[in-house]
Design a protein around this motif. Sequence first.
Motif, PDB file in Angstrom:
ATOM      1  N   SER A 111      10.697   5.392  -7.216  1.00 26.50           N
ATOM      2  CA  SER A 111       9.948   6.066  -6.144  1.00 26.50           C
ATOM      3  C   SER A 111       9.336   5.053  -5.183  1.00 26.50           C
ATOM      4  CB  SER A 111       8.873   6.986  -6.726  1.00 26.50           C
ATOM      5  OG  SER A 111       7.848   6.242  -7.362  1.00 26.50           O
ATOM      6  N   ALA A 112       8.885   3.916  -5.707  1.00 28.42           N
ATOM      7  CA  ALA A 112       8.279   2.892  -4.848  1.00 28.42           C
ATOM      8  C   ALA A 112       9.248   2.435  -3.764  1.00 28.42           C
ATOM      9  CB  ALA A 112       7.832   1.701  -5.687  1.00 28.42           C
ATOM     10  N   HIS A 113      10.512   2.356  -4.104  1.00 25.00           N
ATOM     11  CA  HIS A 113      11.521   1.884  -3.150  1.00 25.00           C
ATOM     12  C   HIS A 113      11.888   2.939  -2.105  1.00 25.00           C
ATOM     13  CE1 HIS A 113      12.171  -2.036  -4.912  1.00 25.00           C
ATOM     14  NE2 HIS A 113      12.144  -1.474  -6.105  1.00 25.00           N
ATOM     15  N   THR A 114      11.246   4.113  -2.165  1.00 28.37           N
ATOM     16  CA  THR A 114      11.476   5.141  -1.144  1.00 28.37           C
ATOM     17  C   THR A 114      10.337   5.207  -0.137  1.00 28.37           C
ATOM     18  OG1 THR A 114      10.424   6.954  -2.366  1.00 28.37           O
ATOM     19  CG2 THR A 114      12.765   6.531  -2.825  1.00 28.37           C
ATOM     20  N   CYS A 115       9.416   4.266  -0.186  1.00 23.47           N
ATOM     21  CA  CYS A 115       8.257   4.352   0.714  1.00 23.47           C
ATOM     22  C   CYS A 115       8.693   4.182   2.172  1.00 23.47           C
ATOM     23  CB  CYS A 115       7.178   3.354   0.316  1.00 23.47           C
ATOM     24  SG  CYS A 115       7.195   1.785   1.178  1.00 23.47           S
ATOM     25  N   SER A 137       0.825  -1.210   0.000  1.00 24.83           N
ATOM     26  CA  SER A 137       0.000   0.000   0.000  1.00 24.83           C
ATOM     27  C   SER A 137       0.856   1.256   0.000  1.00 24.83           C
ATOM     28  CB  SER A 137      -0.925   0.024   1.222  1.00 24.83           C
ATOM     29  OG  SER A 137      -1.882  -0.998   1.135  1.00 24.83           O
ATOM     30  N   CYS A 138       1.907   1.234   0.791  1.00 25.96           N
ATOM     31  CA  CYS A 138       2.798   2.393   0.872  1.00 25.96           C
ATOM     32  C   CYS A 138       3.497   2.629  -0.463  1.00 25.96           C
ATOM     33  CB  CYS A 138       3.809   2.175   1.991  1.00 25.96           C
ATOM     34  SG  CYS A 138       4.896   3.570   2.300  1.00 25.96           S
ATOM     35  N   MET A 139       4.005   1.563  -1.055  1.00 22.99           N
ATOM     36  CA  MET A 139       4.688   1.706  -2.338  1.00 22.99           C
ATOM     37  C   MET A 139       3.733   2.208  -3.416  1.00 22.99           C
ATOM     38  SD  MET A 139       7.131  -1.668  -2.272  1.00 22.99           S
ATOM     39  CE  MET A 139       8.626  -1.101  -3.093  1.00 22.99           C
ATOM     40  N   THR A 183       1.049   3.995  -2.926  1.00 18.07           N
ATOM     41  CA  THR A 183       0.735   5.385  -2.610  1.00 18.07           C
ATOM     42  C   THR A 183       1.832   6.324  -3.088  1.00 18.07           C
ATOM     43  OG1 THR A 183      -0.594   4.708  -0.708  1.00 18.07           O
ATOM     44  CG2 THR A 183       0.210   6.982  -0.721  1.00 18.07           C
ATOM     45  N   VAL A 184       3.084   5.952  -2.847  1.00 21.26           N
ATOM     46  CA  VAL A 184       4.200   6.795  -3.297  1.00 21.26           C
ATOM     47  C   VAL A 184       4.203   6.883  -4.825  1.00 21.26           C
ATOM     48  CG1 VAL A 184       6.719   7.001  -3.377  1.00 21.26           C
ATOM     49  CG2 VAL A 184       5.591   6.426  -1.228  1.00 21.26           C
TER      50      VAL A 184
END
Length: 135
Positions: free
Chosen positions: A112-116, A52-54, A56-57
């Motif tokens: 960007s997903a890997h910065t969640c 979910s976090c990934m 969302t980012v």
Amino acid sequence: MNTATARYAGHLRTEATHVASSNVIQTDAPTDNHGRGEAFSPTDLVSTALGSCMMTVMGIVAERHQWDLVGSTFAVVKHMSTEAPRRIAQIDVTFTLPATLALTERTLLERSAHTCPVGLSLHPDVRQNIVFEYK
């Protein structure tokens, strides 16, 4: 201010309330750990929170660039350790995103997903296996 409040409902279940919205989630212990498996377990929530976090980012980036991710999905597989102590050993997340995204757009979204925050908060021993599919 509290983010959430929770109460033990008995029979290895909890009910947590999100203070700002009053949304309620229930947890249940998994069947392999004395529960009924009738709701998300706490470790299911952690694993699902990663996806979910990934997403969302990636959604934040997509909105900034006016790319449409509506209808994109992800699936999560949680792997528990086989040795003590009981813990999440690996989380697999597979994202399915629009095939219409250009290579440069895909690259930006994946980075960007890997910065969640959830992924960055997990212990380094928890393996994160992240796959991006475009269909």
